[in-house]
Design a protein around this motif. Structure first.
Motif, PDB file in Angstrom:
ATOM      1  N   VAL A 185      74.984  58.818  14.691  1.00  0.00           N
ATOM      2  CA  VAL A 185      76.009  59.131  13.341  1.00  0.00           C
ATOM      3  C   VAL A 185      77.210  59.337  13.879  1.00  0.00           C
ATOM      4  CG1 VAL A 185      76.963  59.541  11.569  1.00  0.00           C
ATOM      5  CG2 VAL A 185      74.727  59.556  11.345  1.00  0.00           C
ATOM      6  N   GLU A 186      78.206  57.870  14.004  1.00  0.00           N
ATOM      7  CA  GLU A 186      79.198  57.489  14.944  1.00  0.00           C
ATOM      8  C   GLU A 186      79.135  57.012  16.575  1.00  0.00           C
ATOM      9  OE1 GLU A 186      81.968  61.018  13.868  1.00  0.00           O
ATOM     10  OE2 GLU A 186      82.074  59.991  11.799  1.00  0.00           O
ATOM     11  N   ALA A 187      78.192  56.645  16.881  1.00  0.00           N
ATOM     12  CA  ALA A 187      77.996  56.684  17.962  1.00  0.00           C
ATOM     13  C   ALA A 187      77.893  55.439  18.525  1.00  0.00           C
ATOM     14  CB  ALA A 187      76.257  57.013  18.901  1.00  0.00           C
ATOM     15  N   ASP A 188      78.816  55.148  19.689  1.00  0.00           N
ATOM     16  CA  ASP A 188      79.072  54.101  19.814  1.00  0.00           C
ATOM     17  C   ASP A 188      78.824  53.255  21.237  1.00  0.00           C
ATOM     18  OD1 ASP A 188      80.898  51.656  20.188  1.00  0.00           O
ATOM     19  OD2 ASP A 188      81.428  52.288  21.646  1.00  0.00           O
ATOM     20  N   SER A 189      78.397  54.158  22.060  1.00  0.00           N
ATOM     21  CA  SER A 189      77.886  53.823  23.400  1.00  0.00           C
ATOM     22  C   SER A 189      77.046  54.964  23.847  1.00  0.00           C
ATOM     23  CB  SER A 189      78.211  53.728  24.065  1.00  0.00           C
ATOM     24  OG  SER A 189      79.042  54.737  24.662  1.00  0.00           O
ATOM     25  N   TYR A 190      76.150  55.193  24.547  1.00  0.00           N
ATOM     26  CA  TYR A 190      74.251  55.757  25.257  1.00  0.00           C
ATOM     27  C   TYR A 190      74.777  56.143  26.432  1.00  0.00           C
ATOM     28  CZ  TYR A 190      73.094  55.760  20.171  1.00  0.00           C
ATOM     29  OH  TYR A 190      72.918  55.046  19.246  1.00  0.00           O
ATOM     30  N   ALA A 191      74.893  57.755  26.824  1.00  0.00           N
ATOM     31  CA  ALA A 191      74.109  58.321  27.947  1.00  0.00           C
ATOM     32  C   ALA A 191      72.731  58.358  28.865  1.00  0.00           C
ATOM     33  CB  ALA A 191      75.169  58.503  28.745  1.00  0.00           C
ATOM     34  N   LEU A 192      72.050  57.744  29.156  1.00  0.00           N
ATOM     35  CA  LEU A 192      70.636  58.700  29.739  1.00  0.00           C
ATOM     36  C   LEU A 192      70.517  59.456  31.404  1.00  0.00           C
ATOM     37  CD1 LEU A 192      67.572  58.282  29.191  1.00  0.00           C
ATOM     38  CD2 LEU A 192      67.733  56.554  30.953  1.00  0.00           C
ATOM     39  N   TYR A 193      70.451  60.315  30.902  1.00  0.00           N
ATOM     40  CA  TYR A 193      69.834  61.454  32.076  1.00  0.00           C
ATOM     41  C   TYR A 193      68.207  61.279  32.739  1.00  0.00           C
ATOM     42  CZ  TYR A 193      74.894  62.364  30.610  1.00  0.00           C
ATOM     43  OH  TYR A 193      76.054  62.171  30.822  1.00  0.00           O
ATOM     44  N   GLY A 238      64.520  70.330  34.284  1.00  0.00           N
ATOM     45  CA  GLY A 238      65.239  70.841  32.699  1.00  0.00           C
ATOM     46  C   GLY A 238      66.051  71.547  32.770  1.00  0.00           C
ATOM     47  N   ASN A 239      66.792  71.407  34.201  1.00  0.00           N
ATOM     48  CA  ASN A 239      68.244  71.815  34.238  1.00  0.00           C
ATOM     49  C   ASN A 239      69.612  71.509  34.533  1.00  0.00           C
ATOM     50  OD1 ASN A 239      67.635  74.938  32.843  1.00  0.00           O
ATOM     51  ND2 ASN A 239      66.706  75.143  34.646  1.00  0.00           N
ATOM     52  N   ASP A 240      69.256  70.817  35.394  1.00  0.00           N
ATOM     53  CA  ASP A 240      70.234  69.679  36.903  1.00  0.00           C
ATOM     54  C   ASP A 240      69.722  68.357  36.058  1.00  0.00           C
ATOM     55  OD1 ASP A 240      71.828  69.133  38.381  1.00  0.00           O
ATOM     56  OD2 ASP A 240      70.901  69.185  40.427  1.00  0.00           O
ATOM     57  N   TRP A 241      70.673  67.553  35.796  1.00  0.00           N
ATOM     58  CA  TRP A 241      70.504  66.665  34.667  1.00  0.00           C
ATOM     59  C   TRP A 241      71.537  65.418  35.735  1.00  0.00           C
ATOM     60  CZ3 TRP A 241      66.839  65.314  31.605  1.00  0.00           C
ATOM     61  CH2 TRP A 241      66.389  66.803  30.356  1.00  0.00           C
ATOM     62  N   HIS A 262      61.929  65.345  33.162  1.00  0.00           N
ATOM     63  CA  HIS A 262      62.301  64.533  31.783  1.00  0.00           C
ATOM     64  C   HIS A 262      63.425  63.617  31.664  1.00  0.00           C
ATOM     65  CE1 HIS A 262      60.839  69.019  32.533  1.00  0.00           C
ATOM     66  NE2 HIS A 262      60.099  68.201  31.992  1.00  0.00           N
ATOM     67  N   PHE A 263      63.596  63.050  31.276  1.00  0.00           N
ATOM     68  CA  PHE A 263      65.092  61.952  30.694  1.00  0.00           C
ATOM     69  C   PHE A 263      65.933  62.556  28.917  1.00  0.00           C
ATOM     70  CE2 PHE A 263      61.997  59.223  32.615  1.00  0.00           C
ATOM     71  CZ  PHE A 263      63.155  58.658  34.104  1.00  0.00           C
ATOM     72  N   SER A 322      62.750  63.445  43.207  1.00  0.00           N
ATOM     73  CA  SER A 322      63.556  64.789  42.843  1.00  0.00           C
ATOM     74  C   SER A 322      64.980  64.547  43.411  1.00  0.00           C
ATOM     75  CB  SER A 322      63.704  66.200  43.333  1.00  0.00           C
ATOM     76  OG  SER A 322      63.217  66.156  44.276  1.00  0.00           O
ATOM     77  N   ARG A 323      66.381  64.704  43.428  1.00  0.00           N
ATOM     78  CA  ARG A 323      67.743  64.434  44.155  1.00  0.00           C
ATOM     79  C   ARG A 323      67.768  65.411  45.463  1.00  0.00           C
ATOM     80  NH1 ARG A 323      71.391  66.782  40.006  1.00  0.00           N
ATOM     81  NH2 ARG A 323      73.395  65.810  41.330  1.00  0.00           N
ATOM     82  N   THR A 324      66.420  66.480  45.654  1.00  0.00           N
ATOM     83  CA  THR A 324      66.815  67.009  47.353  1.00  0.00           C
ATOM     84  C   THR A 324      66.006  66.282  48.220  1.00  0.00           C
ATOM     85  OG1 THR A 324      65.689  68.960  48.269  1.00  0.00           O
ATOM     86  CG2 THR A 324      64.471  67.728  46.920  1.00  0.00           C
ATOM     87  N   ASP A 325      66.845  66.253  49.278  1.00  0.00           N
ATOM     88  CA  ASP A 325      66.452  65.125  50.502  1.00  0.00           C
ATOM     89  C   ASP A 325      65.511  66.169  51.125  1.00  0.00           C
ATOM     90  OD1 ASP A 325      68.359  63.673  50.070  1.00  0.00           O
ATOM     91  OD2 ASP A 325      70.279  64.189  51.030  1.00  0.00           O
TER      92      ASP A 325
END
Length: 739
Positions: A347-355, A360-363, A382-383, A473-476
């Motif tokens: 409801v009232e959404a105009d756009s969305y962001a996907l993470y 489950g903590n660092d998005w 997780h998304f 994952s984001r780690t190198d």
């Protein structure tokens, strides 16, 4: 008869012989060859000013200034048939002009010839009337079509008039613009290749501006005219449309404004919203919502120049600080190259962001969309999705959806005893120990996060019937597999009918022995960004499906051994081994952007193989590539060097070498027993024998053989073709030993 008569008779035969000789010499020296003709002009396109083509002639007896010329002009008719040749010299020719000239130049009236493609043919004629039997020819095109008139606008800003030209579809042959500005007391003109012209204005003037465009052969467009009024000093102009909706994401409003005579820094700005003064920084209005309430608020903005001319703007803006509803009913579709995440409209959404998140903590935000679904090429555990309203307010992220069908069970100790279902190794209990024979069953996955360390001790070994996968994952950090046990005749990792998908991996074996991977039928391995060191053999293939490695470094005794593999792909890697690849056959072997450096042998196949090598460097201290019966090898833009034979094929095999270099080998290329070798655009140098063929066929095109003892050695029955081959510095270019 007197003495003088007798003397004459004695010399008569000699005189007749001399006359015959002089007559023969006169006939030979009197033979006249026709002159040669050359076209000097390189221009291929002409415009309304005409066509000028220069040419020259050369003759054995007639000096250039005494040569005359005959020339013809033909209109070329392009064929309408499909798949017809595109070479204009093969087009139908319709004669339009025939003329002669005493000078080496032809001037043609382009208006008379009209637009089209033409062929100019000319022959030189010497003073004996002989003409060149092969006319010199030149194809050119006449373009009489002017560009369309440009779209022109002029604006007076900070005391300067800026004239800008534009096209909806810019002509390909556009060369530039001609500008003229006229007023009662001022006039200016210029030509330039770009469509923007700026000149200082004088207060009190009204400028009549004319602009036309011209193409690369001088065709001019129609003139576009407009007026720029600089007769008065007006208030500043605001180009920015103030927003009708404000939310927490709108913390500043960037203003775009100008004045006709003052610079931006000279314009004073004052602004309020609902009587609250707004700070202004670098031309931006700073919005502080702590002093505002939701609902309708009034923005007042005032711009003033140095002569006190004022421009005022009033705008009603609705302040919305309430975020939209959180999206729900998320679902995920696992595609072959990523994931499609879908959700229900909020409801009232105009756009969305996907993470995406792995813990489950660092998005991490993946992207935004106005739709109720978004594709992610990157994999996460997780998304989740958040919603934005039109004011830019963002909701909390939704309840996450997982990227796998079955629940992963995390291992909660440092020892991996058995695997009964999908299992996840996290960094929490790393390093993990494999102490015995561990099996990943069919339809079961063992996954691990980046940075995990797995150590093989005691009798530890891994058998894969399901999947061994690394999770992005984001780690190198790299995942590390460490071997700390002696080999027992079995591979450390045995891949049955399972799959291995790994990236950012280190395989390390301080003992420098044993096999790393053994692949059986229907097995697949994909490795990206790996470091592999200390193994006797990296991969042993036995009728396996696929082995791929990319962006990796390998140091081992043997890289790949075994019976056969359907597909092998090695890209962007550096392989250093005693022996490179040794297989009975490989259906498809692709080597690209890779360094393969070996002490004994680069590659050996027994037959029925298809090998393609491109953009790679292959070096061997002894043997190069040795391929037996029914093998096809393509070598492109690569280099090979080996002490013995760099490239050898045998038994009805074929070798295609293009844009490559083979050097510093005893034998560069060897082909035996009904094989075929094709070499093009390549260099073979520094070899005892550059190419050696025995009862095989050889084709060489546009290649160079240099500094070889024998460049090409032909033995037995063979077919040999050569075209544009350069031999330089060889002891012997071609040797033949035919039966």
């Amino acid at each position: 008869m007197g003495r003088k008569g007798r003397d004459f008779l004695l010399f008569l035969p000699i005189l007749l012989s001399l006359l015959a000789l002089f007559s023969s010499c006169a006939q030979v020296s009197g033979r006249i060859n026709p002159p040669e003709t050359k076209i000097e002009t390189k221009t291929q396109k002409f415009g309304p000013s005409g066509v000028t083509i220069a040419f020259s002639g050369k003759d054995e007896r007639t000096p250039p200034e005494k040569l005359t010329y005959a020339y013809w002009v033909y209109r070329l008719v392009e064929p309408t048939e499909k798949n017809a040749k595109s070479d204009p010299f093969t087009f139908e020719r319709k004669p339009v002009l025939e003329a002669s000239s005493t000078v080496a130049q032809a001037a043609l009236d382009s208006q008379r010839l009209k637009e089209g493609q033409f062929l100019f043919a000319v022959v030189a004629v010497n003073e004996f009337g002989l003409a060149d039997e092969s006319p010199a020819e030149h194809v050119f095109r006449i373009d009489l079509t002017p560009p369309a008139p440009p779209q022109v606008e002029a604006i007076l800003k900070a005391g300067k008039v800026k004239v800008a030209c534009d096209y909806d579809d810019t002509p390909e042959d556009l060369a530039g613009y001609a500008f003229t500005a006229l007023s009662n007391n001022d006039s200016r003109t210029t030509e330039q290749p770009i469509g923007i012209w700026t000149f200082p204005a004088k207060l009190g003037e009204v400028y009549e501006i004319e602009v036309y465009a011209y193409d690369d052969v001088g065709n001019r467009s129609k003139t576009a005219t407009l007026e720029c009024d600089a007769s008065e000093d007006h208030p500043p102009v605001l180009l920015t449309a103030l927003p009708a909706l404000l939310g927490v994401k709108t913390v500043e409003i960037e203003l775009d404004y100008y004045d006709d005579w003052d610079s931006q820094t000279q314009i004073a700005i004052e602004a309020t919203i609902s009587s609250v003064a707004l700070k202004i920084k670098d031309g931006r209005l700073q919005i502080n919502y702590d002093q505002l309430s939701e609902g309708t608020n009034t923005i007042l903005l005032e711009l003033k120049d140095t002569n006190k001319h004022v421009h005022r703007v009033q705008k009603e803006a609705f302040v919305d600080l309430t975020p939209p509803q959180i999206p729900d009913e998320l679902s995920i579709q696992n595609l072959s190259n990523g994931y499609m995440v879908s959700w229900k409209k909020a409801v009232e959404a105009d756009s969305y962001a996907l993470y995406g998140s792995n813990d489950g903590n660092d998005w991490e935000q993946i992207g935004t969309t106005n739709d109720q679904k978004l594709y992610s090429p990157q994999r996460f555990l997780h998304f989740a999705v958040s919603a934005f309203d039109k004011a830019g307010n963002e909701s909390h992220i939704s309840y996450p959806v997982r990227t796998y069908d079955e629940m992963y069970s995390p291992v909660i100790s440092s020892t991996i005893g058995s695997i009964g279902g999908n299992t996840l190794l996290t960094t929490l209990f790393s390093p993990y120990l494999i102490k015995s024979h561990l099996v990943i069953p069919d339809n079961v996955s063992l996954a691990f996060e980046r940075g995990v360390e797995i150590t093989f001790v005691d009798e530890g070994e891994l058998e894969i019937e399901g999947e061994l996968i690394s999770i992005p994952s984001r780690t190198d950090r790299y995942t590390r597999f460490l071997i700390q046990r002696e080999p027992n005749g079995q591979p450390f990792i045995k891949v049955g009918k399972g799959n291995v998908w790994l990236e950012k991996i280190i395989f390390e074996n301080p003992g420098k022995n044993g096999w790393l991977f053994a692949m059986s039928r229907n097995s697949n391995i994909l490795i990206n960004d790996a470091q592999i060191k200390g193994f006797e053999t990296v991969v042993c293939c036995n009728s396996s499906d696929s082995f791929q490695i990319t962006e990796s470094e390998v140091e081992a005794e043997n890289f790949v051994v075994g019976d056969s593999v359907k597909n092998m792909k090695i890209t962007c890697s550096a392989i250093r081994a005693k022996n490179g690849i040794s297989l009975n056959n490989v259906q498809n072997l692709f080597l690209s952007e890779t360094i393969l450096e070996c002490g004994e042998s680069l590659m050996t196949t027994s037959g029925l193989s298809n090998i393609k090598i491109e953009n790679s460097t292959l070096l061997s201290s002894r043997n190069g590539i040795q391929a037996q019966k029914l093998t096809v090898i393509e070598l492109f833009d690569s280099s090979i060097s080996a002490s013995n034979t760099a490239l050898a094929i045998n038994g009805a095999s074929s070798l295609n070498i293009r844009k490559s270099k083979i050097s510093d080998s005893e034998v560069g290329v060897s082909a035996m027993q009904s094989s075929y070798v094709s070499i093009s655009e390549s260099v073979i140098s520094g070899c005892d024998r550059g190419v050696q063929v025995v009862n095989s066929d050889l084709s060489i095109n546009d290649s160079t053989f240099e500094q070889n003892a024998t460049a090409v050695a032909l033995q037995g029955r063979n077919a040999f073709e050569q075209k544009k081959v350069v031999f330089t510095g060889n002891d012997l270019d071609i040797s033949r030993d035919e039966p």
